[in-house]
Design a protein around this motif. Structure first.
Motif, PDB file in Angstrom:
ATOM      1  N   LEU A   1      31.684  41.442  41.896  1.00 41.17           N
ATOM      2  CA  LEU A   1      32.059  42.275  43.032  1.00 41.17           C
ATOM      3  C   LEU A   1      33.432  41.886  43.588  1.00 41.17           C
ATOM      4  O   LEU A   1      34.182  42.743  44.070  1.00 41.17           O
ATOM      5  CB  LEU A   1      30.993  42.175  44.127  1.00 41.17           C
ATOM      6  CG  LEU A   1      29.679  42.893  43.826  1.00 41.17           C
ATOM      7  CD1 LEU A   1      28.622  42.526  44.854  1.00 41.17           C
ATOM      8  CD2 LEU A   1      29.892  44.405  43.802  1.00 41.17           C
ATOM      9  N   ALA A   2      33.763  40.596  43.528  1.00 38.67           N
ATOM     10  CA  ALA A   2      35.070  40.154  44.029  1.00 38.67           C
ATOM     11  C   ALA A   2      36.204  40.826  43.268  1.00 38.67           C
ATOM     12  O   ALA A   2      37.254  41.158  43.844  1.00 38.67           O
ATOM     13  CB  ALA A   2      35.186  38.636  43.916  1.00 38.67           C
ATOM     14  N   ARG A   3      36.011  41.042  41.980  1.00 39.23           N
ATOM     15  CA  ARG A   3      37.046  41.697  41.175  1.00 39.23           C
ATOM     16  C   ARG A   3      37.218  43.157  41.571  1.00 39.23           C
ATOM     17  O   ARG A   3      38.274  43.748  41.331  1.00 39.23           O
ATOM     18  CB  ARG A   3      36.677  41.601  39.695  1.00 39.23           C
ATOM     19  CG  ARG A   3      36.677  40.174  39.148  1.00 39.23           C
ATOM     20  CD  ARG A   3      36.239  40.152  37.701  1.00 39.23           C
ATOM     21  NE  ARG A   3      36.178  38.780  37.175  1.00 39.23           N
ATOM     22  CZ  ARG A   3      35.782  38.474  35.946  1.00 39.23           C
ATOM     23  NH1 ARG A   3      35.405  39.444  35.113  1.00 39.23           N
ATOM     24  NH2 ARG A   3      35.747  37.217  35.560  1.00 39.23           N
ATOM     25  N   LEU A   4      36.170  43.734  42.142  1.00 40.44           N
ATOM     26  CA  LEU A   4      36.192  45.148  42.517  1.00 40.44           C
ATOM     27  C   LEU A   4      36.482  45.347  44.002  1.00 40.44           C
ATOM     28  O   LEU A   4      36.319  46.440  44.532  1.00 40.44           O
ATOM     29  CB  LEU A   4      34.842  45.786  42.157  1.00 40.44           C
ATOM     30  CG  LEU A   4      34.455  45.687  40.672  1.00 40.44           C
ATOM     31  CD1 LEU A   4      33.015  46.148  40.472  1.00 40.44           C
ATOM     32  CD2 LEU A   4      35.407  46.499  39.815  1.00 40.44           C
ATOM     33  N   THR A   5      36.886  44.266  44.675  1.00 41.78           N
ATOM     34  CA  THR A   5      37.170  44.292  46.105  1.00 41.78           C
ATOM     35  C   THR A   5      38.657  44.069  46.318  1.00 41.78           C
ATOM     36  O   THR A   5      39.255  43.185  45.700  1.00 41.78           O
ATOM     37  CB  THR A   5      36.357  43.197  46.829  1.00 41.78           C
ATOM     38  OG1 THR A   5      34.976  43.336  46.490  1.00 41.78           O
ATOM     39  CG2 THR A   5      36.522  43.308  48.332  1.00 41.78           C
ATOM     40  N   HIS A   6      39.258  44.862  47.193  1.00 43.10           N
ATOM     41  CA  HIS A   6      40.698  44.767  47.411  1.00 43.10           C
ATOM     42  C   HIS A   6      41.080  43.583  48.289  1.00 43.10           C
ATOM     43  O   HIS A   6      42.162  43.012  48.132  1.00 43.10           O
ATOM     44  CB  HIS A   6      41.210  46.063  48.044  1.00 43.10           C
ATOM     45  CG  HIS A   6      40.938  47.273  47.200  1.00 43.10           C
ATOM     46  ND1 HIS A   6      39.823  48.070  47.392  1.00 43.10           N
ATOM     47  CD2 HIS A   6      41.605  47.798  46.145  1.00 43.10           C
ATOM     48  CE1 HIS A   6      39.826  49.051  46.494  1.00 43.10           C
ATOM     49  NE2 HIS A   6      40.894  48.912  45.731  1.00 43.10           N
ATOM     50  N   GLN A   7      40.208  43.211  49.246  1.00 46.11           N
ATOM     51  CA  GLN A   7      40.503  42.102  50.146  1.00 46.11           C
ATOM     52  C   GLN A   7      39.210  41.358  50.463  1.00 46.11           C
ATOM     53  O   GLN A   7      38.224  41.963  50.883  1.00 46.11           O
ATOM     54  CB  GLN A   7      41.126  42.618  51.454  1.00 46.11           C
ATOM     55  CG  GLN A   7      41.416  41.536  52.480  1.00 46.11           C
ATOM     56  CD  GLN A   7      42.583  40.648  52.088  1.00 46.11           C
ATOM     57  OE1 GLN A   7      43.698  41.124  51.876  1.00 46.11           O
ATOM     58  NE2 GLN A   7      42.354  39.343  51.996  1.00 46.11           N
ATOM     59  N   LEU A   8      39.228  40.047  50.252  1.00 47.15           N
ATOM     60  CA  LEU A   8      38.113  39.186  50.634  1.00 47.15           C
ATOM     61  C   LEU A   8      38.530  38.386  51.861  1.00 47.15           C
ATOM     62  O   LEU A   8      39.666  37.938  51.977  1.00 47.15           O
ATOM     63  CB  LEU A   8      37.755  38.234  49.490  1.00 47.15           C
ATOM     64  CG  LEU A   8      37.318  38.885  48.181  1.00 47.15           C
ATOM     65  CD1 LEU A   8      37.260  37.850  47.074  1.00 47.15           C
ATOM     66  CD2 LEU A   8      35.961  39.564  48.339  1.00 47.15           C
ATOM     67  N   LEU A   9      37.585  38.200  52.772  1.00 50.14           N
ATOM     68  CA  LEU A   9      37.834  37.435  53.988  1.00 50.14           C
ATOM     69  C   LEU A   9      36.743  36.395  54.172  1.00 50.14           C
ATOM     70  O   LEU A   9      35.578  36.638  53.833  1.00 50.14           O
ATOM     71  CB  LEU A   9      37.863  38.351  55.216  1.00 50.14           C
ATOM     72  CG  LEU A   9      38.935  39.444  55.252  1.00 50.14           C
ATOM     73  CD1 LEU A   9      38.686  40.388  56.424  1.00 50.14           C
ATOM     74  CD2 LEU A   9      40.331  38.831  55.347  1.00 50.14           C
ATOM     75  N   ALA A  10      37.097  35.257  54.714  1.00 48.80           N
ATOM     76  CA  ALA A  10      36.123  34.224  55.058  1.00 48.80           C
ATOM     77  C   ALA A  10      36.354  33.811  56.506  1.00 48.80           C
ATOM     78  O   ALA A  10      37.493  33.805  56.985  1.00 48.80           O
ATOM     79  CB  ALA A  10      36.258  33.010  54.140  1.00 48.80           C
TER      80      ALA A  10
ATOM     81  N   GLN B   1      37.032  27.893  50.550  1.00 48.15           N
ATOM     82  CA  GLN B   1      37.192  26.927  49.466  1.00 48.15           C
ATOM     83  C   GLN B   1      35.915  26.783  48.646  1.00 48.15           C
ATOM     84  O   GLN B   1      35.963  26.663  47.409  1.00 48.15           O
ATOM     85  CB  GLN B   1      37.620  25.570  50.034  1.00 48.15           C
ATOM     86  CG  GLN B   1      39.006  25.563  50.665  1.00 48.15           C
ATOM     87  CD  GLN B   1      40.089  26.030  49.703  1.00 48.15           C
ATOM     88  OE1 GLN B   1      40.057  25.767  48.506  1.00 48.15           O
ATOM     89  NE2 GLN B   1      41.066  26.764  50.233  1.00 48.15           N
ATOM     90  N   ASP B   2      34.755  26.797  49.307  1.00 51.49           N
ATOM     91  CA  ASP B   2      33.472  26.725  48.582  1.00 51.49           C
ATOM     92  C   ASP B   2      33.325  27.898  47.626  1.00 51.49           C
ATOM     93  O   ASP B   2      32.890  27.739  46.475  1.00 51.49           O
ATOM     94  CB  ASP B   2      32.296  26.724  49.569  1.00 51.49           C
ATOM     95  CG  ASP B   2      32.147  25.407  50.312  1.00 51.49           C
ATOM     96  OD1 ASP B   2      32.786  24.418  49.902  1.00 51.49           O
ATOM     97  OD2 ASP B   2      31.397  25.377  51.305  1.00 51.49           O
ATOM     98  N   LEU B   3      33.683  29.085  48.092  1.00 50.79           N
ATOM     99  CA  LEU B   3      33.558  30.289  47.273  1.00 50.79           C
ATOM    100  C   LEU B   3      34.543  30.267  46.105  1.00 50.79           C
ATOM    101  O   LEU B   3      34.189  30.619  44.976  1.00 50.79           O
ATOM    102  CB  LEU B   3      33.762  31.530  48.135  1.00 50.79           C
ATOM    103  CG  LEU B   3      32.640  31.782  49.161  1.00 50.79           C
ATOM    104  CD1 LEU B   3      33.106  32.746  50.246  1.00 50.79           C
ATOM    105  CD2 LEU B   3      31.391  32.326  48.480  1.00 50.79           C
TER     106      LEU B   3
END
Length: 387
Positions: free
Chosen positions: A151-160, A167-169
């Motif tokens: 899913l991360a590859r198909l997401t334009h922006q990831l936020l934590a 860093q864990d992710l």
């Protein structure tokens, strides 16, 4: 690819359920405060379980949400399929420029629905924590990691919500650094009522310090460790009483142990008036095994309360050890040592409380959170329009 940006930017915010907790507080703050002349901002969510308090029904009654049948905590093939179908339909009707998902289940179904809708929305997902530790066995964890990597590859922006979470992710192979931003929590608390009135309302003692455990009474929060600390504090003869402000599946077990061991703990249950809870407290304690960026500690800081907390997740980004509170290991004796240090020094409590208020207001205010989201959405839309 170009995107129609005439009129307000359409933002579809998806969260599986608005149970009382950090994500619900964040989402409600965004829904209330984003500029309505620039953003057509809509919330889509499911239903809480019977043993959960629904934040929209109890606190954020002014926040409107579209309820999705089948969406919620429980994993159900039929329910999840219905929720997915409804989300696809809602995306096609609303045609959002941005689809922003929160929490694991919403991130999974919401992003798949976005792809299946064939609508060219920008996909954003916020990790308010993660499920890598303390939730699943090795096999289920590997499945979760695999799904999140895809899913991360198909997401334009990831936020934590914190750098430790990010860093864990990344270490688990979820996302790339260039796609992973930070979005620390932002919130506000109202004016605290008179302390004497708050203590009287909850029928607590005015003659001793009050230490608050605030949050869901679930395994990851380790209420058993909290009660171990209470037991140790009692053995040491510390002049502290404790109260629990929260609800969850382990509350009954806690009540039985409190009675059996005659521990100095009062169970208040879940409370909608957090200002009243904070006003009654002198210290806030957190004993969790895993956290994202705990809002209870930010709220404590804004209320000028020192905290004692375990070193988990992004806690060090919220609590400055030795300055705004005391950060310990998971060891019960060390947690009790920290409590004793605060209990025996009124000067230290005041000093840390003052520092905590300055730090949390400067770094975790609601205005900053809203502004950061608005800037991010505009930037992503502008970048897409150029491509």
């Amino acid at each position: 690819m170009s995107t129609d940006v005439l009129g307000p930017l359409r933002v579809m915010r998806i969260i599986a359920r608005m149970n009382v907790g950090g994500p619900a507080v964040q989402v409600s703050g965004l829904m209330r405060n984003m500029n309505s002349s620039e953003f057509d901002h809509r919330l889509y969510t499911g239903f809480c379980a019977d043993d959960e308090a629904d934040y929209l029904n109890t606190v954020a009654k002014d926040v409107y949400a579209v309820r999705i049948e089948g969406f919620g905590r429980r994993v159900s093939f039929g329910g999840d399929l219905r929720a997915l179908y409804t989300l696809v339909k809602e995306i096609r009707n609303f045609k959002p420029h941005v689809i922003h998902t929160h929490t694991a289940k919403a991130g999974f179904l919401g992003r798949i629905a976005s792809i299946l809708s064939f609508h060219p929305s920008i996909r954003i997902h916020t990790f308010h924590g993660h499920l890598l530790n303390g939730y699943f066995g090795p096999f289920k964890r590997s499945l979760v990691v695999l799904a999140e990597r895809i899913l991360a590859r198909l997401t334009h922006q990831l936020l934590a919500v914190g750098d430790k979470v990010r860093q864990d992710l990344l270490l688990a192979g979820i996302g790339k650094p260039e796609k992973f931003g930070l979005m620390p929590p932002g919130l506000e608390i109202g004016k605290l009522p008179n302390k004497k009135d708050a203590i009287s309302f909850f029928r607590l003692s005015e003659q001793t310090l009050q230490c608050a455990f605030i949050g869901r009474i679930t395994q990851i929060k380790r209420p058993d460790r909290f009660l171990d600390v209470v037991s140790e504090s009692k053995k040491r003869g510390l002049a502290i009483e404790f109260f629990i402000a929260g609800d969850g599946e382990l509350l009954q077990n806690c009540q039985e142990r409190i009675t059996r061991e005659d521990l100095p703990v009062k169970v208040l249950g879940w409370q909608s008036d957090m200002e009243q809870v904070l006003s009654a407290a002198d210290i806030v304690i957190l004993t969790s095994d895993n956290e994202g960026t705990p809002l209870s500690l930010i709220q404590a800081g804004m209320a000028e309360l020192p905290v004692v907390t375990t070193l988990v997740g992004s806690v060090p980004e919220v609590v400055l050890d030795g300055i705004t509170g005391i950060v310990t290991s998971l060891n019960v004796q060390q947690i009790a040592d920290a409590l004793e240090k605060l209990a025996t020094s009124a000067e230290l409590r005041v000093q840390m409380g003052n520092s905590a208020r300055k730090f949390t207001l400067a770094n975790f205010g609601i205005k900053r959170l809203v502004n950061d989201h608005e800037v991010l959405y505009k930037k992503l839309i502008a970048n897409r329009a150029k491509s």
